[in-house]
Design a protein around this motif. Structure first.
Motif, PDB file in Angstrom:
ATOM      1  N   PHE A  35       0.345  -1.391   0.122  1.00  0.00           N
ATOM      2  CA  PHE A  35       0.416   0.336   0.548  1.00  0.00           C
ATOM      3  C   PHE A  35       1.102   0.962   0.140  1.00  0.00           C
ATOM      4  O   PHE A  35       0.707   1.782  -0.962  1.00  0.00           O
ATOM      5  CB  PHE A  35      -0.787  -0.100   0.948  1.00  0.00           C
ATOM      6  CG  PHE A  35      -1.752   0.981   0.758  1.00  0.00           C
ATOM      7  CD1 PHE A  35      -3.215   1.032   0.558  1.00  0.00           C
ATOM      8  CD2 PHE A  35      -1.763   2.498   1.609  1.00  0.00           C
ATOM      9  CE1 PHE A  35      -4.099   1.487   0.786  1.00  0.00           C
ATOM     10  CE2 PHE A  35      -2.567   3.609   1.955  1.00  0.00           C
ATOM     11  CZ  PHE A  35      -3.940   2.888   0.968  1.00  0.00           C
ATOM     12  N   ILE A  38       2.366   1.428  -3.847  1.00  0.00           N
ATOM     13  CA  ILE A  38       1.906   2.246  -4.776  1.00  0.00           C
ATOM     14  C   ILE A  38       1.493   3.387  -3.768  1.00  0.00           C
ATOM     15  O   ILE A  38       2.039   4.214  -5.461  1.00  0.00           O
ATOM     16  CB  ILE A  38       1.269   1.286  -4.488  1.00  0.00           C
ATOM     17  CG1 ILE A  38       1.380  -0.213  -5.092  1.00  0.00           C
ATOM     18  CG2 ILE A  38      -0.491   1.278  -5.890  1.00  0.00           C
ATOM     19  CD1 ILE A  38      -0.122  -1.112  -5.233  1.00  0.00           C
ATOM     20  N   TRP A  39       1.798   4.054  -2.778  1.00  0.00           N
ATOM     21  CA  TRP A  39       0.784   5.238  -2.494  1.00  0.00           C
ATOM     22  C   TRP A  39       1.779   6.146  -2.928  1.00  0.00           C
ATOM     23  O   TRP A  39       1.615   7.580  -3.737  1.00  0.00           O
ATOM     24  CB  TRP A  39       0.000   5.543  -0.796  1.00  0.00           C
ATOM     25  CG  TRP A  39      -0.031   6.412  -1.314  1.00  0.00           C
ATOM     26  CD1 TRP A  39      -1.450   7.481  -1.361  1.00  0.00           C
ATOM     27  CD2 TRP A  39       0.712   7.984  -0.561  1.00  0.00           C
ATOM     28  NE1 TRP A  39      -0.709   8.953  -0.670  1.00  0.00           N
ATOM     29  CE2 TRP A  39       0.505   8.917  -0.632  1.00  0.00           C
ATOM     30  CE3 TRP A  39       2.437   7.581  -0.289  1.00  0.00           C
ATOM     31  CZ2 TRP A  39       0.828  10.131  -0.135  1.00  0.00           C
ATOM     32  CZ3 TRP A  39       2.625   9.175   0.192  1.00  0.00           C
ATOM     33  CH2 TRP A  39       2.118  10.299  -0.214  1.00  0.00           C
ATOM     34  N   VAL A  42       2.659   6.636  -6.624  1.00  0.00           N
ATOM     35  CA  VAL A  42       1.233   7.759  -7.211  1.00  0.00           C
ATOM     36  C   VAL A  42       0.986   8.806  -6.909  1.00  0.00           C
ATOM     37  O   VAL A  42       1.371   9.993  -8.237  1.00  0.00           O
ATOM     38  CB  VAL A  42      -0.625   6.750  -7.542  1.00  0.00           C
ATOM     39  CG1 VAL A  42      -1.098   7.889  -7.342  1.00  0.00           C
ATOM     40  CG2 VAL A  42      -0.645   5.417  -8.028  1.00  0.00           C
ATOM     41  N   GLY A  92      -4.293   9.398  -4.282  1.00  0.00           N
ATOM     42  CA  GLY A  92      -3.779   7.887  -4.434  1.00  0.00           C
ATOM     43  C   GLY A  92      -3.970   7.414  -3.168  1.00  0.00           C
ATOM     44  O   GLY A  92      -3.989   5.911  -3.722  1.00  0.00           O
ATOM     45  N   THR A  95      -6.901   5.509  -4.913  1.00  0.00           N
ATOM     46  CA  THR A  95      -6.202   4.661  -6.208  1.00  0.00           C
ATOM     47  C   THR A  95      -6.023   3.247  -5.528  1.00  0.00           C
ATOM     48  O   THR A  95      -6.328   2.174  -6.476  1.00  0.00           O
ATOM     49  CB  THR A  95      -5.517   5.296  -7.072  1.00  0.00           C
ATOM     50  OG1 THR A  95      -6.337   7.008  -7.196  1.00  0.00           O
ATOM     51  CG2 THR A  95      -5.525   5.037  -8.227  1.00  0.00           C
ATOM     52  N   THR A  96      -4.767   4.101  -4.163  1.00  0.00           N
ATOM     53  CA  THR A  96      -3.987   2.220  -4.276  1.00  0.00           C
ATOM     54  C   THR A  96      -4.714   1.210  -3.807  1.00  0.00           C
ATOM     55  O   THR A  96      -4.106   0.125  -4.470  1.00  0.00           O
ATOM     56  CB  THR A  96      -3.622   2.519  -3.306  1.00  0.00           C
ATOM     57  OG1 THR A  96      -2.798   4.047  -2.727  1.00  0.00           O
ATOM     58  CG2 THR A  96      -2.522   1.749  -2.890  1.00  0.00           C
TER      59      THR A  96
END
Length: 295
Positions: A35, A38-39, A42, A92, A95-96
C-alpha cells in the motif's frame, strides 16, 4: 510493471533505509508495504510527473496571451498547482486499493505478446482507448448533474481559461471517478503490462495537452478529435464537449459544440456569465430629447 517498480523501491529504498531501522514489532505487514509503495509511486511520482510535464507544456506550447483574458483569475497558476498538491496525494489513497488488486493478479494484465501477436496488441490499445473514451464521457457528463457538480466537479471549473497546471486540478473523488475506467478495463479485458504503463503515461500527457491552449490541430481532425480548443469550450460553457479523446460521444449525446473563433467565443462567454449571475444584459436606449413647451 507497477509491481516491478514497487518491489524495487521496497528492496532498495524502504527495506535498507526505513524498515530495517524499525523494531521488529513495528515492521509493516507485506500488504501495508505494498500500500505504501503504490501510494508513494502514485502520489509522489505522479506529482513530479504532473509538475514536470505541465511546466514543459506551459513554457513550450501554452499561448500565454490567454492570461490576458478577462476571465483569467488572479494568481491562477499558483491556485491550480495548490489544488493539485492537495488532491493528488488523496487521489493516491483511494486509487491504491484497486492498484493492489492489479499487482496481486486479480486483473487481466499480462506480460509478453498475446497469442495473436502484434495485431492483437494493437487491438488491445484501440479497445482501451475506445472503451475509456465512452465511459469517461458519461462519467464526466454525470459530474455536471446539479446534484453532483457543486460538491465534486466545480473546483475544476474555477478555471474558465485553464492552463496546463489545471490538467490535474480536481477534487480527489472527481479525479478518481474519471480515472476509474482505465483501471476497470484491465479487470474486463487482457492488456500487456508495458502497454498499460505506456497508456497510463499517454493519458496523463493527453490530459495536460487538452488544457494547454494550443489549438494547432489540423482542421480535418477537428470534427473527430477532442483537442484543446474543444476542451476550452467546455470550460467556458460547462454543458458541452465532455469527451476525453474523441467527439463521437458528444455527437451521440448531442453535447458537441465546435470550437468558436475568439471574437464569437468572448461574446458567448460574457452572455453565459451574465446568465449564471442572473444579470440582465444592458439594453441600448435612445436618448430622450426634451423640447421646450410651446406657448
Amino acid at each position: 510493471m507497477v509491481d516491478v517498480i514497487v518491489k524495487a523501491l521496497d528492496a532498495y529504498v524502504w527495506e535498507p533505509y526505513i524498515y530495517n531501522k524499525l523494531p521488529s514489532l513495528l515492521s509493516p505487514h507485506p500488504l501495508l508495504r505494498d500500500f505504501w509503495g503504490i501510494w508513494f509511486l502514485v502520489a509522489v511520482g505522479g506529482g513530479i510527473m504532473y509538475l514536470l510535464f505541465s511546466s514543459l507544456s506551459y513554457f513550450l506550447l501554452y499561448d500565454k496571451s490567454q492570461e490576458k483574458h478577462h476571465l483569467f483569475l488572479k494568481n491562477q497558476k499558483r491556485r491550480e498547482m495548490a489544488l493539485c498538491a492537495w488532491s493528488i496525494p488523496l487521489m493516491g489513497i483511494i486509487t491504491t486499493p484497486i492498484m493492489m488488486l492489479e499487482i496481486h493478479g486479480y486483473s487481466k494484465i499480462h506480460s509478453g505478446l498475446p497469442s495473436g501477436g502484434v495485431p492483437h496488441l494493437i487491438f488491445e490499445i484501440i479497445t482501451f482507448i475506445l472503451f475509456t473514451d465512452c465511459l469517461i464521457y458519461w462519467i464526466h457528463r454525470g459530474l455536471h448533474h446539479k446534484w453532483v457538480y457543486a460538491y465534486i466537479h466545480k473546483p475544476h471549473h474555477l478555471w474558465k481559461v485553464p492552463t496546463p497546471y489545471a490538467s490535474h486540478a480536481f477534487h480527489p473523488i472527481d479525479g478518481y471517478m474519471q480515472a476509474f475506467p482505465y483501471h476497470l478495463y484491465v479487470f474486463m479485458f487482457p492488456l500487456n503490462n508495458w502497454v498499460y504503463l505506456a497508456l497510463f503515461l499517454f493519458v496523463n500527457f493527453w490530459t495536460i495537452s487538452i488544457h494547454d491552449g494550443d489549438y494547432r490541430l489540423p482542421s480535418s481532425l477537428n470534427l473527430v478529435v477532442n483537442g484543446a480548443a474543444h476542451h476550452t469550450e467546455h470550460h467556458l460553457k460547462f454543458t458541452c464537449n465532455y469527451g476525453q479523446f474523441f467527439t463521437l460521444w458528444d455527437k451521440i449525446g448531442r453535447s458537441y459544440v465546435p470550437p468558436a473563433d475568439e471574437e464569437q467565443q468572448n461574446k458567448e462567454v460574457v452572455a453565459e456569465v451574465e446568465k449564471q449571475m442572473k444579470i440582465e444584459p444592458v439594453k441600448e436606449t435612445k436618448p430622450v430629447v426634451l423640447r421646450p413647451k410651446e406657448e
